[in-house]
Each structure stands twice: as structure tokens, then as C-alpha cells.
Design a protein around this motif. Structure first.
Motif, PDB file in Angstrom:
ATOM      1  N   ILE A 144       0.843  -1.209   0.000  1.00 34.52           N
ATOM      2  CA  ILE A 144       0.000   0.000   0.000  1.00 34.52           C
ATOM      3  C   ILE A 144       0.875   1.255   0.000  1.00 34.52           C
ATOM      4  O   ILE A 144       0.672   2.198  -0.763  1.00 34.52           O
ATOM      5  N   LYS A 145       1.935   1.178   0.884  1.00 35.99           N
ATOM      6  CA  LYS A 145       2.783   2.370   1.043  1.00 35.99           C
ATOM      7  C   LYS A 145       3.531   2.711  -0.245  1.00 35.99           C
ATOM      8  O   LYS A 145       3.611   3.872  -0.635  1.00 35.99           O
ATOM      9  N   PHE A 146       4.050   1.690  -0.922  1.00 38.45           N
ATOM     10  CA  PHE A 146       4.882   1.973  -2.103  1.00 38.45           C
ATOM     11  C   PHE A 146       4.056   1.906  -3.396  1.00 38.45           C
ATOM     12  O   PHE A 146       4.491   1.345  -4.393  1.00 38.45           O
TER      13      PHE A 146
ATOM     14  N   THR B 229      10.767   2.251   8.877  1.00 43.77           N
ATOM     15  CA  THR B 229      11.922   2.011   9.754  1.00 43.77           C
ATOM     16  C   THR B 229      13.000   1.149   9.099  1.00 43.77           C
ATOM     17  O   THR B 229      14.116   1.043   9.603  1.00 43.77           O
ATOM     18  N   GLY B 230      12.645   0.466   8.031  1.00 45.71           N
ATOM     19  CA  GLY B 230      13.619  -0.425   7.377  1.00 45.71           C
ATOM     20  C   GLY B 230      13.755  -1.745   8.125  1.00 45.71           C
ATOM     21  O   GLY B 230      14.719  -2.481   7.916  1.00 45.71           O
ATOM     22  N   ILE B 231      12.776  -2.063   8.969  1.00 47.05           N
ATOM     23  CA  ILE B 231      12.869  -3.315   9.740  1.00 47.05           C
ATOM     24  C   ILE B 231      11.890  -4.369   9.213  1.00 47.05           C
ATOM     25  O   ILE B 231      12.100  -5.565   9.360  1.00 47.05           O
TER      26      ILE B 231
ATOM     27  N   GLY C  21       2.809  -1.346  -7.744  1.00 44.61           N
ATOM     28  CA  GLY C  21       3.365  -0.095  -7.234  1.00 44.61           C
ATOM     29  C   GLY C  21       4.639   0.344  -7.950  1.00 44.61           C
ATOM     30  O   GLY C  21       4.864   0.003  -9.128  1.00 44.61           O
ATOM     31  N   ILE C  22       5.488   1.044  -7.185  1.00 42.05           N
ATOM     32  CA  ILE C  22       6.652   1.705  -7.804  1.00 42.05           C
ATOM     33  C   ILE C  22       7.741   0.726  -8.226  1.00 42.05           C
ATOM     34  O   ILE C  22       8.618   1.062  -9.017  1.00 42.05           O
ATOM     35  N   GLY C  23       7.728  -0.503  -7.674  1.00 39.09           N
ATOM     36  CA  GLY C  23       8.717  -1.512  -8.068  1.00 39.09           C
ATOM     37  C   GLY C  23      10.087  -1.267  -7.450  1.00 39.09           C
ATOM     38  O   GLY C  23      10.336  -0.245  -6.785  1.00 39.09           O
ATOM     39  N   ILE C  24      10.987  -2.218  -7.702  1.00 39.39           N
ATOM     40  CA  ILE C  24      12.331  -2.164  -7.094  1.00 39.39           C
ATOM     41  C   ILE C  24      13.365  -2.516  -8.152  1.00 39.39           C
ATOM     42  O   ILE C  24      13.171  -3.455  -8.943  1.00 39.39           O
TER      43      ILE C  24
HETATM   44  P1  ADP Z   1      10.143   0.111   5.388  1.00 37.46           P
HETATM   45  O1  ADP Z   1       8.902  -0.297   4.690  1.00 37.46           O
HETATM   46  O2  ADP Z   1       9.912   0.441   6.796  1.00 37.46           O
HETATM   47  O3  ADP Z   1      10.890   1.160   4.653  1.00 37.46           O
HETATM   48  P2  ADP Z   1      10.948  -2.562   4.840  1.00 37.46           P
HETATM   49  O4  ADP Z   1      12.025  -3.360   5.445  1.00 37.46           O
HETATM   50  O5  ADP Z   1       9.573  -3.050   4.948  1.00 37.46           O
HETATM   51  O6  ADP Z   1      11.129  -1.118   5.432  1.00 37.46           O
HETATM   52  O7  ADP Z   1      11.289  -2.391   3.317  1.00 37.46           O
HETATM   53  C1  ADP Z   1      12.593  -2.037   2.941  1.00 37.46           C
HETATM   54  C2  ADP Z   1      12.573  -1.279   1.626  1.00 37.46           C
HETATM   55  O8  ADP Z   1      12.153  -2.121   0.564  1.00 37.46           O
HETATM   56  C3  ADP Z   1      11.582  -0.168   1.584  1.00 37.46           C
HETATM   57  O9  ADP Z   1      12.112   0.999   2.148  1.00 37.46           O
HETATM   58  C4  ADP Z   1      11.325  -0.035   0.099  1.00 37.46           C
HETATM   59  O10 ADP Z   1      12.300   0.771  -0.494  1.00 37.46           O
HETATM   60  C5  ADP Z   1      11.440  -1.442  -0.401  1.00 37.46           C
HETATM   61  N1  ADP Z   1      10.117  -2.048  -0.538  1.00 37.46           N
HETATM   62  C6  ADP Z   1       9.536  -2.892   0.313  1.00 37.46           C
HETATM   63  N2  ADP Z   1       8.334  -3.304  -0.152  1.00 37.46           N
HETATM   64  C7  ADP Z   1       8.152  -2.680  -1.341  1.00 37.46           C
HETATM   65  C8  ADP Z   1       7.119  -2.697  -2.324  1.00 37.46           C
HETATM   66  N3  ADP Z   1       6.006  -3.431  -2.182  1.00 37.46           N
HETATM   67  N4  ADP Z   1       7.283  -1.955  -3.451  1.00 37.46           N
HETATM   68  C9  ADP Z   1       8.403  -1.222  -3.611  1.00 37.46           C
HETATM   69  N5  ADP Z   1       9.404  -1.142  -2.715  1.00 37.46           N
HETATM   70  C10 ADP Z   1       9.289  -1.887  -1.592  1.00 37.46           C
END
Ligand code: ADP
Length: 505
Positions: free
Chosen positions: A410-412, A466-468, A439-442
Motif C-alpha cells: 500500500i505504502k509503495f 523504519t527499514g525493519i 506499485g513503484i517496483g524495485i
Molecule cells: P520500510 O517499509 O519500513 O521502509 P521494509 O524493510 O519493509 O522497510 O522495506 C525495505 C525497503 O524495501 C523499503 O524501504 C522499500 O524501499 C522497499 N520495498 C519494500 N516493499 C516494497 C514494495 N512493495 N514496493 C516497492 N518497494 C518496496
């Protein structure tokens, strides 16, 4: 602490192993191939021939003198004493020369260097003896007594036959002796001029040829026996050398193996030591994180509550800056609370024993979506899912997995209307779950990095967090001996997958 296996320098070890692989000139594979060169073998054979030639010379001289005396005595009855004595003197002289040669031979040490000399000397002695016996064919030939002539032929034939035993190990010596012994008698019988004597001459000649043929065959057999003996000896020497070399290589290999085993054990011990040190340190760290985050909860709650009270009750008494500052305090406290909650959840994972039960994943998903209701509504997300299985697992952990992955989805989100799909497929003994979004992808280069603690790809102002979350998911999945991974491309959505064994942990 030194590693024992390293006692043996690497270079030496490699050299030894190469030695073992390379069949050198002395190995079993080459045994016998290095037998003596023909020249060397011929010299060794010459030594043995000479030894055999001189072995019976003394006995042969005694027999020769005795035979000579008998012949001279018998023939003197038909010829008178004079020729018999002259011939005996001749035989005696030749005998003396040959005995002197034998004595000289006995004094020296026979070897490959002098063997040919002694063989030539023997040849010369045999020639002298043959000439002396040949002289009997003329000197002791009584023209008027056929009986004495027969006796002469008989004794000469006997001498030739006897020489096979004493001279044949060097055929040229036997041949010169026999030819010189027989031919004068043949000539003398022929000179007599009647058919009876012709026949006798041919008989002696025939006997000579037969003796030469037999002698040559015996000579070849003896030489062949010597040759085989030396070849066998060379073969045995080669085999012995090859065996010694193989034994040595075996010992070296065993030593190298022992060295390796020792260094292996040493390394294993060190790895085990380090692993236990590491896990101890890890446990302590987790305990510390747990205690710290747990103890932080209370003061944090106070800050959050009072800042909220301040905001509610004193907003109208504060100016614009004051309201802004309280806003900062409030959002900082909120962020810190999430951080502490996440940290606590993470450190609890290692500290608390799993409480396993039958977990209906579909039910868990509904509860998570209920918790995320606000965020779902706000993002207008369209969420679908496959039928989800019932697992034997820790319900709280499965819930945490879904919550983290769904809240990330949802967030990304991107500008497109958000669509999320939760799937589950059975693969062998595992269930593979997936949470797919648009979403925005990686970027693929971050596939591994994002599962690390505090790893984030964006700033707080872009996307709070938080990156956790993913580190926590990884830790949970690994408790079930499963794995977690991502498929994604920038701007084209992401699919997070994780595997959990059907039978749970
Ligand atoms: P947080 O969500 O608190 O930043 P996470 O450990 O859950 O930390 O995720 C680490 C990173 O991975 C995120 O900061 C984001 O950049 C990337 N990420 C995680 N899930 C997604 C997603 N569904 N789509 C895009 N990027 C993602």
C-alpha cells in the motif's frame, strides 16, 4: 594458534601430489622397460662365460695329461718311444701354459672390464691345446697298425666330445680346439690312400661337424640362459625400485592426507568456536535490543500522550510556530513508537518460543485487512486473493508477515489505481505465498539489500518507515526453514514470495 596442516608448505604438498600422479621412470608401469642396454648385457654375459670357462680348467688339464700319457704309451708300442716322448713334451708344455693362465686368472678379480681379455686368453689356450692334440694326428699315427690308428681316432674324438663340457660356454674356443684337433688326423688318414682310411677320414670329419653343431646349440642355450637371467634380474630390480617408490609416494600421500585432515579438524573447531561466539554475541545483542525497546515504550508513551494533550488543550494559546513544533514532537513520537514496536517485534522473535497451532491463513488475512482498513480505504486499493491454506504455524508471525508485506504494497503504490493480489501455490512439501502489487517496483540490484536490517531505498519524507519490516519477514520465514525473495522491476510493481513448509516448522 597455528593451523597444523599448514605445517606442510603448500608448494611441497602440490609437488608431492603431482609426483604421485605422474608415473616416473621407475614406477610399476615402466617396470622392465629399463632393462640393460644390449652392450651392457653382452658384457655381463661375457663375465659369466669366462667364469664358466675357467671353472673346470684345472680338472680338464689333469684329464688331458692322463689321456695324453695313455695315448703316448699305447702308440709307443707301435712307433717306439721317441715320437711318443716328443709329443708328451709338447702336451706338457701346452698344459703348463694353460695352468699358468688359470693361476693368473684366479689371482685377478673378474669384472666387465677384463672379461673379454680373459676370454681371448682362454681362446688362445684352447688353440694351443687343439694344435698339440692335432700334432698327435701326425706324430702318433703308426702307418702299419690299423688298431693303433683306430685308437688314435677314438682318443681324439673323446677329447673333442669332452671339450663340449669345458669349452662350449665360448663357442669360438671350442671350435678352434675341435678343428685343430681333428683336421690333421683327417689329413693323415686321407694321405694313407686306401678306401678304409678314406672312410675313416670322412668319419672323423663328420664327427667334427656334428660336434660343432651340437656345441653351437649348447653354446646358444647357455648364452640364452644368461640373457634371461640378467633380464629377470633387471626386471626384479625395476620392480623393487618401483615398489619402493610407490611405498614412498604412498607414505607421502598419507602424510599429506593426515596433514589435511588435521588442518580440516582445526578449521572445523575454529569455525564451531566462532559460530558459538557469534551466536552468543547475537543473543546478547537481541536481548539488549529487546530490553532497550521494551523500556523505551513507557517514556515514549508519556511523550506521545502529553504532546497530544498539549495539542488538544493549548492549540489556541500557542502561536503558529508553537503549533508547528508540537506537530513535530507528535510525529517524531509516532515514528519512534513504530520503530520501537518493530524493534521489539524483531528481538522478540529470537527470544520467545514459537506457539504452534493450526492457522487458517485466509482468516489471518481478513484480520490484517481489517487492521489496515484505513490505509486500504485511503489508497482505494483493490485487493484479491487465492484460496489460502491452513498451516501449522505461529499465528502471530503469519499475521506479521502479511501485515508487513501488505502495508508495504500500500505504502509503495504508484499513481495508478492500486491492485494487490495475495496468492498461494503448493510446491512439493512447501506452500509458496506471494503478495503482488502494481506499485513503484524495485531495481533488481536491491533484491538482497532490502531484506537487511534498517535498509531503505527512500528518504523518510518520501515514504515513512523504519527499514525493519522485510528483515523481520526474513527472520520469521527462516524460523520455518523457508525463504523469502522478490521479483520486481522499477515502475512495474513487485511480487514478494515466501515459502513455508506444509507441515509448519
Ligand atoms: P520500510 O517499509 O519500513 O521502509 P521494509 O524493510 O519493509 O522497510 O522495506 C525495505 C525497503 O524495501 C523499503 O524501504 C522499500 O524501499 C522497499 N520495498 C519494500 N516493499 C516494497 C514494495 N512493495 N514496493 C516497492 N518497494 C518496496
Amino acid at each position: 594458534m597455528p593451523v597444523h596442516g599448514a605445517d606442510m608448505p603448500q608448494e611441497r604438498l602440490e609437488l608431492r601430489i603431482t609426483d604421485a600422479v605422474d608415473p616416473g621412470p621407475d614406477t610399476l608401469l615402466n617396470a622392465g622397460k629399463s632393462a640393460q642396454a644390449p652392450d651392457e648385457q653382452a658384457r655381463l654375459i661375457a663375465v659369466e662365460q669366462v667364469r664358466l670357462l675357467y671353472l673346470n680348467t684345472a680338472t680338464a688339464q689333469v684329464v688331458t695329461l692322463f689321456n695324453g700319457m695313455v695315448l703316448a704309451a699305447v702308440q709307443s708300442t707301435a712307433l717306439g718311444h721317441r715320437p711318443a716322448l716328443i709329443w708328451m713334451a709338447l702336451i706338457g708344455m701346452v698344459g703348463a701354459v694353460r695352468i699358468a693362465m688359470t693361476l693368473a686368472y684366479k689371482k685377478t678379480k673378474l669384472d666387465v672390464a677384463n672379461a673379454v681379455y680373459w676370454r681371448n686368453l682362454f681362446f688362445f689356450g684352447a688353440g694351443l691345446a687343439g694344435a698339440a692334440w692335432g700334432a698327435a694326428g701326425f706324430l702318433l699315427f703308426p702307418p702299419d697298425s690299423f688298431a693303433h690308428q683306430l685308437f688314435l681316432a677314438f682318443v681324439l674324438g673323446g677329447m673333442m666330445a669332452g671339450a663340449i663340457g669345458t669349452m662350449v660356454s665360448w663357442f669360438p674356443a671350442f671350435a678352434i680346439f675341435s678343428i685343430l684337433t681333428a683336421l690333421p688326423a683327417v689329413a693323415r688318414f686321407l694321405m694313407h690312400g686306401d678306401s678304409m682310411h678314406y672312410a675313416m677320414a670322412w668319419m672323423i670329419l663328420l664327427f667334427l661337424v656334428a660336434m660343432l653343431l651340437i656345441g653351437h646349440r649348447v653354446y646358444r642355450t647357455i648364452t640364452e640362459t644368461f640373457r634371461l637371467r640378467f633380464e629377470n634380474k633387471a626386471l626384479i630390480d625395476d620392480l623393487t625400485r618401483a615398489k619402493k617408490r610407490t611405498d614412498r609416494l604412498n607414505n607421502e600421500l598419507m602424510a599429506a592426507q593426515n596433514g589435511l585432515r588435521r588442518s580440516n579438524e582445526e578449521l572445523e573447531n575454529r569455525v564451531a568456536e566462532r559460530t558459538s561466539e557469534l551466536s552468543r554475541a547475537n543473543e546478547e545483542l537481541e536481548k539488549f535490543a529487546y530490553v532497550a525497546s521494551h523500556d523505551l515504550q513507557e517514556p515514549l508513551r508519556t511523550v506521545a500522550n502529553f504532546s497530544q494533550l498539549l495539542e488538544e488543550r493549548y492549540t489556541d494559546k500557542l502561536d503558529k510556530d508553537g503549533r508547528e513544533f508540537i506537530g513535530y514532537i507528535h510525529s517524531g513520537a509516532r515514528h519512534m513508537r513504530t520503530l520501537v514496536d518493530d524493534l521489539l517485534a524483531y528481538s522478540r522473535l529470537g527470544a520467545k518460543a514459537l506457539s504452534l497451532s493450526e492457522v487458517d491463513c485466509e482468516k489471518v488475512l481478513c484480520e490484517v485487512l481489517e487492521d489496515l482498513k484505513m490505509a486500504v480505504q485511503e489508497s482505494a486499493a483493490e485487493i484479491a486473493h487465492d484460496p489460502l491454506p491452513v498451516l501449522r504455524a505461529d499465528a502471530g508471525q503469519i499475521r506479521q508477515l502479511f501485515a508487513n508485506l501488505l502495508s508495504n504494497a500500500i505504502k509503495f503504490r504508484s499513481a495508478e489505481p492500486l491492485r494487490i493480489h495475495v496468492g498461494a501455490t503448493r510446491q512439493g512439501d512447501d506452500w509458496i505465498f506471494s503478495v503482488r502489487d502494481n506499485g513503484i517496483g524495485i531495481n533488481p540490484k536491491y533484491y538482497t539489500q532490502i531484506f537487511g536490517m534498517y535498509e531503505r531505498l527512500h528518504s523518510m519524507s518520501q515514504y515513512p518507515g523504519t527499514g525493519i519490516g522485510l528483515a523481520l519477514c526474513k527472520k520469521i520465514v527462516e524460523e520455518y526453514h523457508g525463504r523469502i525473495w522478490v521479483d520486481s522491476e522499477e515502475g512495474r510493481g513487485s511480487a514478494f514470495h515466501f515459502s513455508i513448509p506444509c507441515a509448519g516448522q
